[in-house]
Design an enzyme around this catalytic site. Structure first.
Site, PDB file in Angstrom:
ATOM      1  N   GLY A   1       0.965  -1.089  -0.015  1.00  0.00           N
ATOM      2  CA  GLY A   1       0.129  -0.091  -0.094  1.00  0.00           C
ATOM      3  C   GLY A   1       0.863   1.210  -0.081  1.00  0.00           C
TER       4      GLY A   1
ATOM      5  N   GLY B   1       0.432   4.419   1.041  1.00  0.00           N
ATOM      6  CA  GLY B   1       0.785   5.076   2.383  1.00  0.00           C
ATOM      7  C   GLY B   1       1.539   4.297   3.297  1.00  0.00           C
TER       8      GLY B   1
ATOM      9  N   ASN C   1       5.117  11.668 -10.315  1.00  0.00           N
ATOM     10  CA  ASN C   1       6.088  11.012 -11.364  1.00  0.00           C
ATOM     11  C   ASN C   1       5.497  11.687 -12.577  1.00  0.00           C
ATOM     12  OD1 ASN C   1       3.890   9.700 -12.344  1.00  0.00           O
ATOM     13  ND2 ASN C   1       4.596   7.540 -11.451  1.00  0.00           N
TER      14      ASN C   1
ATOM     15  N   GLY D   1      12.262   9.153 -12.762  1.00  0.00           N
ATOM     16  CA  GLY D   1      12.610   7.476 -12.501  1.00  0.00           C
ATOM     17  C   GLY D   1      14.287   7.692 -12.396  1.00  0.00           C
TER      18      GLY D   1
ATOM     19  N   THR E   1       9.302  -1.597  -8.485  1.00  0.00           N
ATOM     20  CA  THR E   1       8.021  -1.233  -7.701  1.00  0.00           C
ATOM     21  C   THR E   1       8.355  -0.520  -6.323  1.00  0.00           C
ATOM     22  OG1 THR E   1       7.726  -3.346  -8.642  1.00  0.00           O
ATOM     23  CG2 THR E   1       5.910  -2.343  -7.383  1.00  0.00           C
TER      24      THR E   1
ATOM     25  N   ASP F   1       7.399   5.350  -3.665  1.00  0.00           N
ATOM     26  CA  ASP F   1       7.177   5.227  -2.316  1.00  0.00           C
ATOM     27  C   ASP F   1       8.209   5.508  -1.621  1.00  0.00           C
ATOM     28  OD1 ASP F   1       4.513   4.603  -2.602  1.00  0.00           O
ATOM     29  OD2 ASP F   1       4.630   2.756  -2.567  1.00  0.00           O
TER      30      ASP F   1
HETATM   31  P1  ADP Z   1       7.316   5.904  -9.503  1.00  0.00           P
HETATM   32  O1  ADP Z   1       7.818   4.632  -8.851  1.00  0.00           O
HETATM   33  O2  ADP Z   1       6.191   6.416  -8.711  1.00  0.00           O
HETATM   34  O3  ADP Z   1       6.901   5.811 -10.985  1.00  0.00           O
HETATM   35  P2  ADP Z   1       9.790   7.095 -10.383  1.00  0.00           P
HETATM   36  O4  ADP Z   1       9.870   5.832 -11.513  1.00  0.00           O
HETATM   37  O5  ADP Z   1       9.919   8.541 -10.805  1.00  0.00           O
HETATM   38  O6  ADP Z   1       8.631   6.968  -9.510  1.00  0.00           O
HETATM   39  O7  ADP Z   1      11.037   6.888  -9.202  1.00  0.00           O
HETATM   40  C1  ADP Z   1      11.050   7.508  -8.157  1.00  0.00           C
HETATM   41  C2  ADP Z   1      12.616   7.947  -7.841  1.00  0.00           C
HETATM   42  O8  ADP Z   1      13.071   6.581  -7.440  1.00  0.00           O
HETATM   43  C3  ADP Z   1      13.329   8.430  -8.645  1.00  0.00           C
HETATM   44  O9  ADP Z   1      13.190   9.720  -8.674  1.00  0.00           O
HETATM   45  C4  ADP Z   1      14.603   8.086  -8.469  1.00  0.00           C
HETATM   46  O10 ADP Z   1      15.021   8.800  -7.156  1.00  0.00           O
HETATM   47  C5  ADP Z   1      14.348   6.600  -7.961  1.00  0.00           C
HETATM   48  N1  ADP Z   1      14.547   5.541  -9.020  1.00  0.00           N
HETATM   49  C6  ADP Z   1      13.566   5.059  -9.706  1.00  0.00           C
HETATM   50  N2  ADP Z   1      14.235   4.128 -10.759  1.00  0.00           N
HETATM   51  C7  ADP Z   1      15.444   4.209 -10.361  1.00  0.00           C
HETATM   52  C8  ADP Z   1      16.531   3.517 -11.066  1.00  0.00           C
HETATM   53  N3  ADP Z   1      16.599   2.446 -11.937  1.00  0.00           N
HETATM   54  N4  ADP Z   1      17.833   3.738 -10.575  1.00  0.00           N
HETATM   55  C9  ADP Z   1      18.131   4.677  -9.579  1.00  0.00           C
HETATM   56  N5  ADP Z   1      17.004   5.062  -9.005  1.00  0.00           N
HETATM   57  C10 ADP Z   1      15.881   4.960  -9.335  1.00  0.00           C
END
Ligand code: ADP
Length: 303
Positions: free
Chosen positions: A37, A39, A183, A221, A247, A251
């Site tokens: 979840g 939260g 995001n 990301g 995943t 969070d």
């Molecule tokens: P969500 O999980 O909500 O889709 P993001 O994909 O934007 O969000 O990822 C959130 C944060 O997690 C990013 O801003 C970054 O700090 C970190 N992150 C995500 N993917 C990677 C990765 N492959 N390598 C390093 N950090 C990552």
């Protein structure tokens, strides 16, 4: 002291050679059950990062509720403000993962955490009032999000809104947000602007500013995060790691951001800390269990 208000669901994950078609039964290979979840993940991430977190979610009176409570007890988190339903079960997510393609199919039943009443939110006035920040998402019933945000706003408590899972939000809600953390996909759905360049991110940020949001942070990301405070803007790069399961990256990031802001770090330092926390989490499988502890984060940032 900070409050995290949001969902709890039990993740029930099955790995399978292929995703079943309608009517088909497939012999899966691995089953895993654990807390999840948005939260709850964010609350656990902030707590493990060192924040004094009070987690508010709503559970049923069933065995799945014990998964939340046992996790919180093991982590020495305060369970005193957890809400309970007499009539609705604890939420759960049925997750099927194709072990060849990594594609998944998910059904989430939010259950009790989707039934938070106005009276229950009103019972949190004192807690919210004593908090420096309130962090919430869009995974509990929208009426509960609107009410808790309004409570915080009236009391002068800063609200961080993570707009996941994305859905339309009212201008009234946006006007009460100190920091919004979509995001890229969520930013595009909310603003109608595709965030494919820094100029586009500026436009998306301007859209949020026009609705009264004070600060905008868009997670990108593996590229990191875009931040715009109205006065200053820029991108803080992510840490380069070999991701095995992204995943819950968002969070991890939001929990880390909250913990760092509560310590008095500025938004730029806090985003770097949150990037580090998220980079550690994506190197482990799972959501709640993959959140690192403070020592790991500090060591990683110092390396
Ligand atoms: P969500 O999980 O909500 O889709 P993001 O994909 O934007 O969000 O990822 C959130 C944060 O997690 C990013 O801003 C970054 O700090 C970190 N992150 C995500 N993917 C990677 C990765 N492959 N390598 C390093 N950090 C990552």
């Amino acid at each position: 002291k900070v409050t995290v208000f949001g969902s709890f669901v039990v993740d029930l994950m099955a790995r399978t050679p292929h995703l079943p078609a309608a009517g088909e039964t497939v012999k899966g290979t691995v089953f895993k059950m654990g807390p999840g979840g948005k939260g709850f993940n964010q609350g656990v991430a902030a707590h493990k990062a060192g924040a004094d977190v009070t987690m508010v979610t709503k559970l049923g009176q069933d065995a799945f509720a014990d998964i939340a409570l046992n996790t919180m007890n093991e982590l020495h988190m305060d369970t005193g403000r957890v809400l309970y339903s007499d009539t609705t079960e604890t939420g759960c997510a049925l997750i099927m993962v194709d072990e060849n393609s990594s594609q998944n199919e998910i059904v989430v039943i939010l259950g009790a955490c989707n039934t938070i009443t106005d009276q229950e939110v009103d019972s949190l006035e004192d807690l919210v009032g004593q908090s420096e920040y309130l962090l919430t998402q869009l995974e509990t019933n929208v009426s509960s999000v609107e009410r808790i945000v309004d409570t915080a706003y009236r009391k002068g408590v800063k609200v961080i809104l993570n707009t996941a899972p994305v859905q339309p939000v009212s201008d009234e809600l946006l006007g009460k947000i100190d920091l919004i953390t979509p995001n890229e996909v969520e930013a595009e759905i909310l603003t109608g602007i595709r965030v494919d360049s820094e100029e586009a991110a500026d436009k998306a940020a301007d859209w949020f500013f026009s609705k009264g949001v004070k600060n905008v942070l868009i997670t990108l990301g593996q590229r990191g995060v875009y931040i715009n405070t109205g006065e200053k803007k820029g991108i803080i790069p992510a840490y380069k790691v070999d991701a095995v399961d992204t995943t819950g990256a968002g969070d991890a990031f939001n929990g880390g951001l909250l913990a760092a802001l509560a310590e008095g770090k500025d938004l730029w330092e806090a985003a770097d800390f949150a990037n580090a926390l998220a980079a550690l989490s994506v190197q482990k499988i799972g959501t709640t269990p993959s959140m690192p502890v403070r020592e790991e984060i500090d060591a990683f940032m110092a390396a």
